[in-house]
Design a protein around this motif. Structure first.
Motif, mmCIF file in Angstrom:
data_model
loop_
_atom_site.group_PDB
_atom_site.id
_atom_site.type_symbol
_atom_site.label_atom_id
_atom_site.label_comp_id
_atom_site.label_asym_id
_atom_site.label_seq_id
_atom_site.Cartn_x
_atom_site.Cartn_y
_atom_site.Cartn_z
ATOM 1 N N MET A 162 0.823 -1.200 0.000
ATOM 2 C CA MET A 162 0.000 0.000 0.000
ATOM 3 C C MET A 162 0.863 1.258 0.000
ATOM 4 N N GLY A 163 2.032 1.176 0.644
ATOM 5 C CA GLY A 163 2.925 2.322 0.661
ATOM 6 C C GLY A 163 3.334 2.750 -0.733
ATOM 7 N N ALA A 164 3.445 1.797 -1.663
ATOM 8 C CA ALA A 164 3.840 2.116 -3.035
ATOM 9 C C ALA A 164 2.772 2.918 -3.761
ATOM 10 N N THR A 165 1.546 2.890 -3.269
ATOM 11 C CA THR A 165 0.449 3.610 -3.928
ATOM 12 C C THR A 165 0.132 4.930 -3.237
ATOM 13 N N LEU A 166 0.903 5.288 -2.208
ATOM 14 C CA LEU A 166 0.634 6.511 -1.450
ATOM 15 C C LEU A 166 1.875 7.402 -1.510
ATOM 16 N N PRO A 167 1.803 8.585 -2.141
ATOM 17 C CA PRO A 167 2.981 9.455 -2.270
ATOM 18 C C PRO A 167 3.594 9.819 -0.920
ATOM 19 N N PHE A 168 4.915 9.799 -0.848
ATOM 20 C CA PHE A 168 5.613 10.103 0.405
ATOM 21 C C PHE A 168 5.366 11.544 0.850
ATOM 22 N N THR A 169 5.121 12.438 -0.111
ATOM 23 C CA THR A 169 4.846 13.835 0.261
ATOM 24 C C THR A 169 3.570 13.935 1.089
ATOM 25 N N VAL A 170 2.579 13.107 0.758
ATOM 26 C CA VAL A 170 1.331 13.108 1.534
ATOM 27 C C VAL A 170 1.592 12.593 2.944
ATOM 28 N N ILE A 171 2.440 11.566 3.047
ATOM 29 C CA ILE A 171 2.763 11.019 4.365
ATOM 30 C C ILE A 171 3.471 12.069 5.222
ATOM 31 N N LEU A 172 4.412 12.798 4.617
ATOM 32 C CA LEU A 172 5.120 13.835 5.372
ATOM 33 C C LEU A 172 4.172 14.917 5.856
ATOM 34 N N GLN A 173 3.238 15.314 5.004
ATOM 35 C CA GLN A 173 2.279 16.348 5.387
ATOM 36 C C GLN A 173 1.338 15.860 6.482
ATOM 37 N N ALA A 174 0.915 14.596 6.374
ATOM 38 C CA ALA A 174 -0.063 14.068 7.326
ATOM 39 C C ALA A 174 0.567 13.540 8.591
ATOM 40 N N GLY A 175 1.874 13.234 8.535
ATOM 41 C CA GLY A 175 2.518 12.585 9.675
ATOM 42 C C GLY A 175 2.270 13.254 11.009
ATOM 43 N N PRO A 176 2.653 14.525 11.193
ATOM 44 C CA PRO A 176 2.435 15.183 12.488
ATOM 45 C C PRO A 176 0.969 15.220 12.892
ATOM 46 N N LEU A 177 0.093 15.481 11.909
ATOM 47 C CA LEU A 177 -1.335 15.556 12.227
ATOM 48 C C LEU A 177 -1.876 14.183 12.627
ATOM 49 N N ALA A 178 -1.513 13.148 11.848
ATOM 50 C CA ALA A 178 -1.988 11.802 12.160
ATOM 51 C C ALA A 178 -1.470 11.340 13.513
ATOM 52 N N LEU A 232 -12.829 14.122 16.206
ATOM 53 C CA LEU A 232 -11.500 14.522 15.749
ATOM 54 C C LEU A 232 -11.407 14.538 14.218
ATOM 55 N N SER A 233 -11.996 13.544 13.571
ATOM 56 C CA SER A 233 -11.879 13.416 12.121
ATOM 57 C C SER A 233 -12.806 14.363 11.368
ATOM 58 N N ASN A 234 -13.974 14.619 11.931
ATOM 59 C CA ASN A 234 -14.982 15.396 11.213
ATOM 60 C C ASN A 234 -15.050 16.851 11.661
ATOM 61 N N SER A 235 -14.333 17.200 12.740
ATOM 62 C CA SER A 235 -14.383 18.573 13.231
ATOM 63 C C SER A 235 -12.981 19.143 13.442
ATOM 64 N N VAL A 236 -12.241 18.579 14.387
ATOM 65 C CA VAL A 236 -10.957 19.158 14.784
ATOM 66 C C VAL A 236 -9.963 19.157 13.629
ATOM 67 N N PHE A 237 -9.795 18.005 12.956
ATOM 68 C CA PHE A 237 -8.812 17.887 11.882
ATOM 69 C C PHE A 237 -9.468 17.736 10.516
ATOM 70 N N ALA A 238 -10.734 18.091 10.399
ATOM 71 C CA ALA A 238 -11.497 17.859 9.158
ATOM 72 C C ALA A 238 -10.890 18.588 7.965
ATOM 73 N N SER A 239 -10.375 19.784 8.164
ATOM 74 C CA SER A 239 -9.867 20.571 7.045
ATOM 75 C C SER A 239 -8.747 19.828 6.313
ATOM 76 N N TYR A 240 -7.895 19.147 7.075
ATOM 77 C CA TYR A 240 -6.823 18.403 6.398
ATOM 78 C C TYR A 240 -7.366 17.171 5.690
ATOM 79 N N TRP A 241 -8.158 16.362 6.385
ATOM 80 C CA TRP A 241 -8.648 15.123 5.785
ATOM 81 C C TRP A 241 -9.478 15.381 4.548
ATOM 82 N N LEU A 242 -10.169 16.509 4.505
ATOM 83 C CA LEU A 242 -10.960 16.854 3.319
ATOM 84 C C LEU A 242 -10.065 17.168 2.129
ATOM 85 N N GLY A 243 -8.829 17.599 2.401
ATOM 86 C CA GLY A 243 -7.927 17.997 1.332
ATOM 87 C C GLY A 243 -7.108 16.883 0.735
ATOM 88 N N VAL A 244 -7.155 15.671 1.310
ATOM 89 C CA VAL A 244 -6.397 14.534 0.771
ATOM 90 C C VAL A 244 -7.041 14.067 -0.530
#
Length: 467
Positions: free
Chosen positions: A182-198, A454-466
């Motif tokens: 699955m890692g091969a199908t997910l760009p590393f740039t997305v992981i770096l951006q999401a890492g701290p938030l996740a 957390l997913s639908n309110s606190v951090f929703a802005s990021y998850w909506l942008g993926v």
């Protein structure tokens, strides 16, 4: 589920008298005897081979990565199309059997029994994949992963399984291989951006859920604190792997680990159906839905099935970021915390010199799920390759190399869900009593709404942008 069926084959406790109290085998497993090592080696090897064959102009991976087109009506036309040129199915079977058998031989599996069992498992996976491509079943949200689980549960609970088939039901091994792919199908740039938030969201969920389940188990229902720790780990970190790792850290009885695994499976199966249904009822977008599933599902394989049921690749991506990058990485940290509590409070053991046992900092690394590193490495390798290619060639690489890897990932997860279903015995779960189930239910009652908020309110802005 019986104790022996519940524990993965590579972690089943030995029967030597001095080791019967251990929940997991001795910690010093050689590198080549570990499932994580071989899951990474196989998946990263496939990524490398797909890349090399692409540049060499070979179509082997395109041939082996069999996919079933959508269909309606009678399945005869689809089956005839698959059997008209059987080279694809033969290549797919040979690829998986060869890689898994080599790994199994080194790890000490009964390879002949595994080969026979895997042939049956592969045929079941083929049937399930064909059914999962039916337009009517897709409309009912019965995607291939859910069908694989249901078929496995039906067969496993209605018919006795031949002994050789059990040798091929390697749930943890298949899911780890699938996650690295699955890692091969997910760009590393997305992981770096999401890492701290996740990791931030995972920190909140992990702490709150673990403490809730442990307090409910020990204070409300009077269970052994080591059983409470196994239950808490299964519900807050990474499901079965978390329960096994924490069981070893606190020297839990093997029955404690078995009970925790059973509770994880029971609730994980329920959440496969409940979370996507609730998300649709609440009108949630795909991104936050995947993050919610990653926050509130208890097992990687079950979470992938639930995210797949959403019917949007964005849900799979955000689930992966939340569950694998976020929650799964906490197992090492919790192993140190639980080992410290076990030594200082639950066991009060002393060394021969009269001093308290010490918890080594290296416990974090020893308990860390190494396959997560393989997931990151696969993502990084593919991202760098795409960055070095011209846009036109990169698009072709994504189609002819990454596309087949995504298909192989799907097959690995289908093996996983079939294995879960075939090894789950509902009639045996009642023997554990109601208290572990109740303690886990308290954790679920806290975890699910917390994950939604957390997913639908606190951090929703990021998850909506993926994307």
């Amino acid at each position: 589920m019986s104790i022996e069926a519940a524990l993965p084959a590579t972690t089943a406790p030995r029967e030597a008298p001095q080791a019967r109290r251990r929940a997991v085998p001795p910690n010093g497993l050689p590198l080549l005897a570990r499932e994580d090592t071989w899951a990474m080696a196989i998946a990263l090897g496939l990524v490398l081979a797909a890349t090399l064959t692409f540049f060499a102009g070979s179509r082997f991976f395109g041939l082996a990565a069999v996919s079933v087109p959508g269909w309606s009506g009678a399945p005869g036309k689809v089956l005839a199309g698959l059997l008209a040129d059987p080279r694809g199915l033969v290549s797919l079977f040979a690829l998986f059997l060869a890689t898994f058998a080599v790994a199994g031989r080194v790890m000490g599996w009964p390879v002949r029994a595994f080969a026979a069992g895997f042939a049956v498992l592969f045929l079941l996976a083929l049937v399930v994949t064909v059914l999962g491509s039916n337009a009517t079943l897709k409309g009912l949200q019965l995607e291939t992963p859910l069908l694989a689980l249901l078929v496995g549960l039906l067969i496993g609970n209605l018919a006795p399984l031949p002994r050789f088939l059990h040798a091929a039901l390697r749930t943890e091994f298949y899911v780890k291989t699938g996650i690295v792919l699955m890692g091969a199908t997910l760009p590393f740039t997305v992981i770096l951006q999401a890492g701290p938030l996740a990791i931030a969201q995972a920190s909140i969920v992990s702490l709150v859920t673990f403490v809730t389940i442990h307090l409910a188990a020990t204070r409300l229902f009077g269970l052994d604190p080591r059983l409470g720790a196994c239950l808490g780990a299964g519900g807050s970190i990474c499901g079965v792997s978390g329960a096994i790792a924490i069981g070893g850290a606190c020297r839990a009885e093997k029955e404690h680990v078995s009970v925790a695994i059973s509770m994880v499976i029971v609730w994980a199966v329920a959440m496969i159906f409940a979370l996507p249904a609730w998300a649709r009822h609440l009108g949630m977008a795909a991104g936050p839905t995947g993050a919610w599933i990653g926050t509130s599902e208890f097992a990687d394989a079950a979470g992938f099935a639930a995210a797949s049921a959403v019917g949007d690749e964005r849900a799979i991506k955000t689930f992966t970021l939340m569950k694998v990058v976020g929650r799964d990485m906490f197992v090492g940290v919790w192993a140190v915390v639980v080992a410290f509590l076990s030594i200082t409070r639950w066991e009060r053991r002393a060394t021969p010199g009269g001093e308290r046992e010490r918890v080594a900092v290296g416990e974090v690394w020893r308990r860390f799920p190494k396959f997560v590193l393989g997931f990151l490495a696969a993502s990084l390798a593919v991202t760098v390759t795409l960055a070095l290619l011209a846009p036109k060639v990169g698009a072709q690489y994504a189609k002819e190399a990454i596309g087949p890897l995504k298909s192989l990932r799907g097959w690995a997860f289908t093996f996983t869900f079939l294995s879960i279903g075939l090894t789950t015995r509902f009639r045996e779960l009642k023997s554990f009593g109601w208290r572990p189930l109740a303690a886990f239910a308290v954790g679920v009652a806290v975890n699910v709404p917390l994950g939604y908020w957390l997913s639908n309110s606190v951090f929703a802005s990021y998850w909506l942008g993926v994307k």
